[in-house]
Design a protein around this motif. Structure first.
Motif, mmCIF file in Angstrom:
data_model
loop_
_atom_site.group_PDB
_atom_site.id
_atom_site.type_symbol
_atom_site.label_atom_id
_atom_site.label_comp_id
_atom_site.label_asym_id
_atom_site.label_seq_id
_atom_site.Cartn_x
_atom_site.Cartn_y
_atom_site.Cartn_z
ATOM 1 N N MET A 1 -27.195 53.215 32.912
ATOM 2 C CA MET A 1 -27.034 53.553 34.337
ATOM 3 C C MET A 1 -25.553 53.708 34.643
ATOM 4 O O MET A 1 -24.748 52.873 34.253
ATOM 5 C CB MET A 1 -27.642 52.441 35.212
ATOM 6 C CG MET A 1 -27.539 52.734 36.715
ATOM 7 S SD MET A 1 -28.207 51.355 37.712
ATOM 8 C CE MET A 1 -29.939 51.460 37.276
ATOM 9 N N SER A 2 -25.167 54.768 35.349
ATOM 10 C CA SER A 2 -23.756 54.992 35.673
ATOM 11 C C SER A 2 -23.317 54.071 36.799
ATOM 12 O O SER A 2 -24.122 53.643 37.624
ATOM 13 C CB SER A 2 -23.531 56.444 36.092
ATOM 14 O OG SER A 2 -24.268 56.729 37.261
ATOM 15 N N LYS A 3 -22.026 53.776 36.820
ATOM 16 C CA LYS A 3 -21.459 52.915 37.852
ATOM 17 C C LYS A 3 -21.267 53.713 39.146
ATOM 18 O O LYS A 3 -21.156 54.936 39.147
ATOM 19 C CB LYS A 3 -20.111 52.352 37.401
ATOM 20 C CG LYS A 3 -20.204 51.563 36.111
ATOM 21 C CD LYS A 3 -21.071 50.323 36.271
ATOM 22 C CE LYS A 3 -21.130 49.531 34.977
ATOM 23 N NZ LYS A 3 -22.061 48.409 35.048
ATOM 24 N N ALA A 4 -21.151 52.973 40.256
ATOM 25 C CA ALA A 4 -20.965 53.618 41.549
ATOM 26 C C ALA A 4 -19.608 54.310 41.636
ATOM 27 O O ALA A 4 -19.454 55.304 42.312
ATOM 28 C CB ALA A 4 -21.102 52.597 42.678
ATOM 29 N N ARG A 5 -18.618 53.764 40.938
ATOM 30 C CA ARG A 5 -17.264 54.322 40.953
ATOM 31 C C ARG A 5 -16.752 54.409 39.518
ATOM 32 O O ARG A 5 -17.118 53.597 38.670
ATOM 33 C CB ARG A 5 -16.295 53.429 41.731
ATOM 34 C CG ARG A 5 -16.557 53.341 43.210
ATOM 35 C CD ARG A 5 -15.406 52.589 43.864
ATOM 36 N NE ARG A 5 -15.597 52.444 45.285
ATOM 37 C CZ ARG A 5 -16.108 51.369 45.860
ATOM 38 N NH1 ARG A 5 -16.466 50.360 45.124
ATOM 39 N NH2 ARG A 5 -16.237 51.305 47.171
ATOM 40 N N ALA B 1 -11.448 53.332 36.696
ATOM 41 C CA ALA B 1 -10.067 53.258 37.141
ATOM 42 C C ALA B 1 -9.946 53.171 38.655
ATOM 43 O O ALA B 1 -8.863 53.010 39.181
ATOM 44 C CB ALA B 1 -9.276 54.459 36.634
ATOM 45 N N ASP B 2 -11.042 53.292 39.373
ATOM 46 C CA ASP B 2 -11.000 53.293 40.833
ATOM 47 C C ASP B 2 -11.233 51.925 41.446
ATOM 48 O O ASP B 2 -11.266 51.803 42.678
ATOM 49 C CB ASP B 2 -12.039 54.276 41.392
ATOM 50 C CG ASP B 2 -11.581 55.721 41.261
ATOM 51 O OD1 ASP B 2 -10.378 55.932 41.021
ATOM 52 O OD2 ASP B 2 -12.419 56.618 41.382
ATOM 53 N N VAL B 3 -11.433 50.896 40.648
ATOM 54 C CA VAL B 3 -11.631 49.551 41.186
ATOM 55 C C VAL B 3 -10.819 48.538 40.392
ATOM 56 O O VAL B 3 -10.608 48.688 39.182
ATOM 57 C CB VAL B 3 -13.119 49.117 41.191
ATOM 58 C CG1 VAL B 3 -13.910 49.920 42.200
ATOM 59 C CG2 VAL B 3 -13.726 49.226 39.802
ATOM 60 N N VAL B 4 -10.339 47.521 41.095
ATOM 61 C CA VAL B 4 -9.703 46.372 40.449
ATOM 62 C C VAL B 4 -10.307 45.107 41.032
ATOM 63 O O VAL B 4 -10.971 45.125 42.069
ATOM 64 C CB VAL B 4 -8.161 46.356 40.654
ATOM 65 C CG1 VAL B 4 -7.511 47.590 40.090
ATOM 66 C CG2 VAL B 4 -7.822 46.170 42.120
ATOM 67 N N LEU B 5 -10.033 44.003 40.364
ATOM 68 C CA LEU B 5 -10.427 42.695 40.867
ATOM 69 C C LEU B 5 -9.232 42.095 41.596
ATOM 70 O O LEU B 5 -8.139 41.990 41.032
ATOM 71 C CB LEU B 5 -10.843 41.790 39.706
ATOM 72 C CG LEU B 5 -11.279 40.370 40.069
ATOM 73 C CD1 LEU B 5 -12.578 40.390 40.865
ATOM 74 C CD2 LEU B 5 -11.451 39.524 38.804
ATOM 75 N N GLY B 6 -9.415 41.749 42.854
ATOM 76 C CA GLY B 6 -8.369 41.093 43.628
ATOM 77 C C GLY B 6 -8.661 39.613 43.753
ATOM 78 O O GLY B 6 -9.778 39.219 44.112
ATOM 79 N N GLY C 1 -22.086 44.192 39.983
ATOM 80 C CA GLY C 1 -22.677 44.924 38.875
ATOM 81 C C GLY C 1 -21.658 45.487 37.913
ATOM 82 O O GLY C 1 -21.880 46.529 37.298
ATOM 83 N N LEU C 2 -20.518 44.782 37.771
ATOM 84 C CA LEU C 2 -19.434 45.256 36.920
ATOM 85 C C LEU C 2 -19.116 44.252 35.827
ATOM 86 O O LEU C 2 -19.464 43.073 35.929
ATOM 87 C CB LEU C 2 -18.173 45.484 37.753
ATOM 88 C CG LEU C 2 -18.230 46.546 38.853
ATOM 89 C CD1 LEU C 2 -16.981 46.478 39.719
ATOM 90 C CD2 LEU C 2 -18.388 47.937 38.245
#
Length: 325
Positions: free
Chosen positions: A1-5, A8-13, A65-66
């Protein structure tokens, strides 16, 4: 299943404060998902706090879900002083026992992703500037007023970090010569008077000295209790609150003279009192600062709330990831 983004478009803050830990998955546009917080329990020491932080990070990633490999990296905003280049934290006043802790290295090893550390107040400054109350402003001062007092400065569209990356420690500006003892070891710092911790302590001290107040019925007084009692007309609480706004407004006048910001943003738990804090602080800062800087400055509440540190830490991580390419 592909990710929503794309990865490279998300990081953990991540945000490490003296009272709470926070985590969230953050997009390039500053949108936050799977945000959550837990108490820091700083007295447990660095090892247990970092274990708690990494567990929180794992929970947030699972909720989104990451996996760590889906991230561009992780950014941590942490109480300073620290070295943002090495990711080592050096004895923050509100994190006892954190002497030369390699925070970035430890979290990176646990999560399996590139990790960068930034002073928490600097990170929150970047967050509010890019995605919050300071959008579109090139000259801004940010203060977070909670367990302690942190700050940051944006000057001509650039973050002022100083020689070792710890510039902008506005909470440790000397306010009263030989004044109250601050957690940093000095006396008379702004933090020692207007932080939530200091507001509550000053009220308790007056009650212990015999002053009458409705606050005396409380077993554990907090800054929010002092603000609430002041709104109800309690004389002791009103006096403490008035002193707080006078001191904070005076400090802001100094920052206005130094940096000539167009905007001062106030965040942190104490700022949740709203106009009860903002109006007298704004009026005093404008009255005491020199013209024309005083005429051109506004004082507004932070917009990102408790997510400011996480959003800012993520913004820093995006910047560092780009630099590392």
């Amino acid at each position: 299943m592909s990710k929503a983004r794309p990865a490279a478009d998300v990081v953990l803050g991540l945000d490490v404060g003296g009272t709470k830990l926070a985590a969230g998955v953050v997009s390039r546009g500053g949108e936050v998902s799977a945000f959550t917080t837990v108490p820091t329990e700083a007295a447990d020491g660095p090892a247990k706090v970092i274990d708690r932080l990494c567990a929180l990070a794992g929970d947030v990633l699972a909720a989104a879900g990451l996996e760590p490999g889906d991230l561009a990296g992780a950014g941590i905003g942490c109480c300073g002083p620290l070295d943002a280049r090495t990711g080592i934290v050096h004895d923050p006043p509100n994190l006892p026992g954190w002497g030369d802790v390699p925070l970035a290295e430890l979290v990176a090893a646990d999560l399996g992703t590139r990790t960068w550390v930034e002073n928490d107040a600097t990170a929150a400054t970047v967050g509010e500037w890019r995605h919050g109350a300071g959008q579109g402003v090139r000259d801004m001062v940010y203060l977070t007023i909670s367990t302690g007092v942190g700050g940051g400065v944006i000057s001509d569209g650039r973050v002022l970090r100083g020689g070792s990356g710890n510039g902008g420690e506005l909470g440790h500006t000397l306010l009263v010569a030989d004044g109250r003892l601050c957690g940093c070891g000095a006396r008379g710092c702004l933090e020692a008077y207007v932080s939530g911790t200091a507001i509550a302590a000053r009220a308790r001290e007056r009650i212990e000295d015999g002053a009458s107040s409705t606050l005396a019925a409380l077993t554990d007084i907090g800054a929010a209790d002092v603000a609430r009692a002041a709104r109800s007309g309690d004389p002791l609480a009103s006096a403490v609150w008035r002193e707080t706004t006078d001191l904070l407004g005076g400090a802001l006048a100094g920052y206005v003279n130094l940096f000539e910001p167009r905007l001062v943003v106030l965040g942190g738990g104490v700022s949740r009192s709203g106009e009860q804090l903002l109006t007298p602080v704004r009026d005093r800062a404008r009255a005491l600062a020199m013209r024309p800087a005083a005429c051109g400055v506004d004082v507004r509440p932070a917009r990102l709330g408790e997510k400011a540190g996480v959003v800012g830490a993520a913004a820093v991580a995006f910047d560092r990831a780009a630099e590392a390419v």
